[in-house]
Design an enzyme around this catalytic site. Structure first.
Site, PDB file in Angstrom:
ATOM      1  N   ILE A   1      -8.705 -60.549  10.148  1.00  0.00           N
ATOM      2  CA  ILE A   1      -7.414 -59.947  10.463  1.00  0.00           C
ATOM      3  C   ILE A   1      -6.320 -60.733   9.750  1.00  0.00           C
ATOM      4  CG2 ILE A   1      -7.267 -61.267  12.623  1.00  0.00           C
ATOM      5  CD1 ILE A   1      -5.941 -57.698  12.183  1.00  0.00           C
ATOM      6  N   SER A   2      -5.549 -60.063   8.890  1.00  0.00           N
ATOM      7  CA  SER A   2      -4.591 -60.763   8.030  1.00  0.00           C
ATOM      8  C   SER A   2      -3.140 -60.499   8.396  1.00  0.00           C
ATOM      9  CB  SER A   2      -4.808 -60.322   6.576  1.00  0.00           C
ATOM     10  OG  SER A   2      -4.471 -58.953   6.423  1.00  0.00           O
TER      11      SER A   2
ATOM     12  N   GLU B   1       0.832  -1.193   0.000  1.00  0.00           N
ATOM     13  CA  GLU B   1       0.000   0.000   0.000  1.00  0.00           C
ATOM     14  C   GLU B   1       0.875   1.255   0.000  1.00  0.00           C
ATOM     15  OE1 GLU B   1      -3.595   1.482   3.032  1.00  0.00           O
ATOM     16  OE2 GLU B   1      -2.231  -0.155   3.571  1.00  0.00           O
TER      17      GLU B   1
ATOM     18  N   CYS C   1     -10.186 -55.458  -5.455  1.00  0.00           N
ATOM     19  CA  CYS C   1     -10.949 -56.175  -4.435  1.00  0.00           C
ATOM     20  C   CYS C   1     -11.896 -57.118  -5.159  1.00  0.00           C
ATOM     21  CB  CYS C   1     -11.725 -55.207  -3.536  1.00  0.00           C
ATOM     22  SG  CYS C   1     -12.753 -54.015  -4.415  1.00  0.00           S
TER      23      CYS C   1
ATOM     24  N   LYS D   1      -0.475 -10.663  15.776  1.00  0.00           N
ATOM     25  CA  LYS D   1      -1.213 -10.168  14.610  1.00  0.00           C
ATOM     26  C   LYS D   1      -0.838 -10.925  13.341  1.00  0.00           C
ATOM     27  CE  LYS D   1      -2.584  -5.863  12.327  1.00  0.00           C
ATOM     28  NZ  LYS D   1      -2.397  -4.382  12.286  1.00  0.00           N
TER      29      LYS D   1
ATOM     30  N   CYS E   1      -5.449  -3.398   1.893  1.00  0.00           N
ATOM     31  CA  CYS E   1      -5.259  -3.538   3.331  1.00  0.00           C
ATOM     32  C   CYS E   1      -6.539  -3.786   4.126  1.00  0.00           C
ATOM     33  CB  CYS E   1      -4.520  -2.312   3.868  1.00  0.00           C
ATOM     34  SG  CYS E   1      -3.798  -2.618   5.519  1.00  0.00           S
TER      35      CYS E   1
ATOM     36  N   SER F   1       0.265  -3.291   7.054  1.00  0.00           N
ATOM     37  CA  SER F   1      -0.262  -3.836   8.308  1.00  0.00           C
ATOM     38  C   SER F   1       0.865  -3.888   9.327  1.00  0.00           C
ATOM     39  CB  SER F   1      -0.835  -5.246   8.060  1.00  0.00           C
ATOM     40  OG  SER F   1      -1.382  -5.787   9.236  1.00  0.00           O
TER      41      SER F   1
ATOM     42  N   LYS G   1      -8.972   2.378  -2.118  1.00  0.00           N
ATOM     43  CA  LYS G   1      -9.202   1.606  -0.909  1.00  0.00           C
ATOM     44  C   LYS G   1     -10.655   1.805  -0.484  1.00  0.00           C
ATOM     45  CE  LYS G   1      -7.015   0.866   3.632  1.00  0.00           C
ATOM     46  NZ  LYS G   1      -5.841   1.275   4.446  1.00  0.00           N
TER      47      LYS G   1
ATOM     48  N   GLU H   1      -7.751 -49.156  -3.048  1.00  0.00           N
ATOM     49  CA  GLU H   1      -8.241 -50.418  -3.594  1.00  0.00           C
ATOM     50  C   GLU H   1      -9.571 -50.221  -4.310  1.00  0.00           C
ATOM     51  OE1 GLU H   1      -6.155 -53.477  -0.381  1.00  0.00           O
ATOM     52  OE2 GLU H   1      -8.265 -52.941  -0.138  1.00  0.00           O
TER      53      GLU H   1
END
Length: 643
Positions: free
Chosen positions: A362-363, A53, A482, A209, A176, A203, A122, A476
């Site tokens: 469960i594998s 600015e 699958c 801030k 701004c 700023s 502005k 998958e």
């Protein structure tokens, strides 16, 4: 990494936020340093550069803004920048004070190839706390459909209603304070087509801030589905009462692409590539975005110009694993959140059904391990005894000692009900029933095992009054890796929107943060085990023969393809991004090969996704036919090949 050039059809553009060295009220000094930043930006193929600015004069001039001679010299500075830019293919947004109809405006001058394309005042002028800009400047919110005449150029469009358009790049400007108000001007500009917003700012710094400022840029870029280029005044502004840090930010659709180190004591510039193609596709998909336009009566003037040269040099990183945060702290936070989403979703399903038992196969592989960990967390959450988790290991022709032992030991350490059902005998019987030679290791050989396991799980769930929890993941499902009505089916699928690359990190997160050391050691070994359905016989040494990634390709590539394909990217662009992301890992030929396979499998396997069970969405992408992805099962892939 060597930068690559490519056809402009991918609609990337390099933008820059710059904070040159300034000297308060020294217009010639400031303009000379603005020129240096422009030259630096051109070296990076930048097409749009944003300065702070009032960068021509400096922001902190105080009552000197009321000096007529000083204001006249500011316009000389703007003319100087215009002359400098005549042969330069770059759009410049620079700040200076402007007198218009006996009022003074804090304005952004938009310059291209020696000409001021337009001037934006502005909109909101702060006059509270440390700010007292209304002492000098008028608000520009009401300025529309106006024109300004300067000594060196006439009929310059002036107002807050300007969008600067070099298709497909549409630039909107705010200054701004405009960003900090309830409804920023960029919100209206974005609804009218601006896809890149510039903010010329000054700023000052006070404690905390900077983080709030960053959040504003991040959230506004997300709310507006735009690129956002923010440039703030630097440390060489007056420090009589305030200090400025030269904070530079470039955001895109809710994320920060680039940020500088504040408090630099030299000219500073950051550059990043904005993916306007992605922003346009996101706006098309997000119908609520355009619905907002009906509620406003904001009209814009489009100022058209054309960049002369769209040669491009990528100036942003392309992550190999777009589903996984690069930052380790962010990654752990993400994993924790996902793990909680999965377990909370399953908890709702358990409460709704009134069932107190869960059944899963469960594998010793990653997916079933993650599903088991989710169930354990859910049962702990609901105060259900872990012995009500019925984990069934079903060794077959390809089961190795490593995966078998990991599955057994994990269930024992977690305190679940562990059962074993060997499927070899029943599968051999089934081969006999359907007259299939068990020595022929084809798709029938594999799918018989997958369906036998699913049958066992379903029947045990019926017998025990439980719910079968699916273990398959998003990757998958995308590939159709699958068995239809086998591991594709369950009563609730907790991993259905977790890609394979993220499954690994989730299991590692649980290993590091959620379990004791003995369980963690088992999980680490599971993480080190090759991904395999273990449907083909093991080798003479008892090791895995059937490695999924040897057959369908690396999952990290397929997850990359899935992420961008689901965002609407063309195969050509996905290939281009893949070359950048995986440079030094995979060559173009390899990426191209697996991308073609991905496209073919993604299309031909849609019928499996159409019949997929319920499961929670955890990220931005899901393939649920009831949610994010609706696609005919008989769609052809021909239009997506040939790249």
């Amino acid at each position: 990494m060597e930068n690559k050039t490519y056809s402009p059809k991918y609609d990337f553009i390099n933008v820059a936020a710059a904070c040159p060295v300034t000297n308060v009220c020294d217009i010639k000094f400031n303009v000379d340093n603005i020129k240096i930043s422009i030259l630096d930006a051109l070296k990076e193929n930048v097409k749009f550069i944003v300065f702070p600015e009032l960068s021509v004069t400096s922001y902190s001039c105080g009552d000197l803004f009321l000096n007529g001679s000083f204001l006249s010299k500011a316009m000389d500075g703007i003319e100087n920048i215009c002359l400098f830019s005549k042969d330069k293919d770059i759009l410049i947004a620079v700040g200076a004070p402007l007198i218009f109809k006996d009022s003074l405006y804090n304005a952004a001058f938009i310059i291209y190839e020696g000409k001021i394309l337009g001037i934006v005042p502005k909109s909101f002028v702060p006059n509270y706390s440390e700010f007292y800009e209304k002492r000098w400047f008028s608000e520009g919110l009401h300025i529309k459909n106006e024109e300004v005449n300067l000594n060196f150029q006439k009929n310059i469009p002036f107002g807050v209603d300007l969008i600067f358009n070099s298709y497909p790049f549409n630039f909107g400007i705010e200054v701004c304070e405009d960003l900090w108000v309830t409804i920023p001007p960029s919100s209206y500009l974005s609804l009218k087509g601006a896809n890149i917003i510039a903010n010329l700012s000054a700023s000052n710094e006070i404690v905390s801030k900077a983080s709030y400022r960053k959040d504003l840029v991040k959230s506004q870029s997300g709310r507006c589905v735009c690129g956002y280029v923010y440039s703030s005044a630097g440390v060489f502004e007056s420090s009589s009462d305030l200090l400025f840090s030269g904070h530079l930010l470039i955001g895109e659709n809710g994320s920060i692409l680039k940020e500088n180190e504040r408090f630099e004591r030299k000219g500073n510039i950051i550059v990043s590539s904005i993916d306007v193609d992605k922003l346009i596709k996101e706006r098309i998909k997000n119908t609520s975005f355009k619905d907002n336009e009906r509620n406003i009566s904001f009209h814009v003037r489009e100022i058209e110009f054309s960049f002369k040269n769209l040669d491009f040099k990528m100036n942003r990183s392309i992550e190999k694993h777009p589903f996984v945060p690069h930052n380790i702290n962010a990654r752990n936070d993400r994993c924790k959140e996902i793990f909680n989403i999965q377990s909370s979703a399953l908890a709702k399903r358990m409460i709704h059904t009134g069932l107190k038992k869960a059944v899963l196969g469960i594998s010793g592989g990653l997916d079933s391990t993650l599903a088991l960990l989710v169930i354990v967390k859910t049962f702990d959450l609901l105060n259900i005894n872990r012995e009500n988790i019925i984990a069934i290991t079903m060794p077959g022709f390809g089961t190795t000692d490593r995966t078998y032992n990991n599955a057994i030991n994990l269930c024992k350490k977690l305190g679940t009900d562990l059962r074993e059902v060997n499927i070899v005998t029943s599968c051999l019987q089934h081969f006999k029933d359907i007259n299939h030679d068990p020595n022929i290791h084809d798709i029938t050989y594999e799918n018989v095992q997958a369906r036998e396991r699913t049958q066992i799980l379903m029947d045990v769930a019926n017998k025990e009054g439980g719910i079968v929890i699916g273990t398959g993941d998003l990757s998958e499902l995308a590939l159709g890796w699958c068995t239809y009505n086998g591991d594709q089916m369950s009563m609730y699928s907790v991993n259905s929107s977790i890609p394979k690359t993220l499954v690994k990190f989730l299991v590692r997160y649980v290993s590091d943060e959620e379990v004791e050391e003995e369980i963690s050691n088992i999980l680490i070994d599971i993480l080190d085990t090759p991904v395999s359905p273990e449907l083909l016989p093991k080798d003479k040494e008892g090791k895995i023969v059937q490695k999924t990634e040897d057959i369908v390709g690396p999952y990290e590539l397929h997850d990359f393809f899935l992420y961008y394909f689901s965002k609407g990217f063309s195969p050509e662009k996905i290939l281009y991004l893949g070359e950048i992301a995986f440079e030094g890992v995979y060559g173009t030929e390899t990426i191209h090969k697996w991308l073609q396979l991905f496209i073919k499998r993604f299309f031909t396997q849609q019928f499996k996704r159409t019949a997929m069970p319920d499961g929670p969405k955890v990220g931005s992408i899901s393939l649920s036919p009831r949610g994010d992805w609706r696609m005919p099962s008989d769609a052809s892939f021909n239009s997506f090949l040939g790249f």
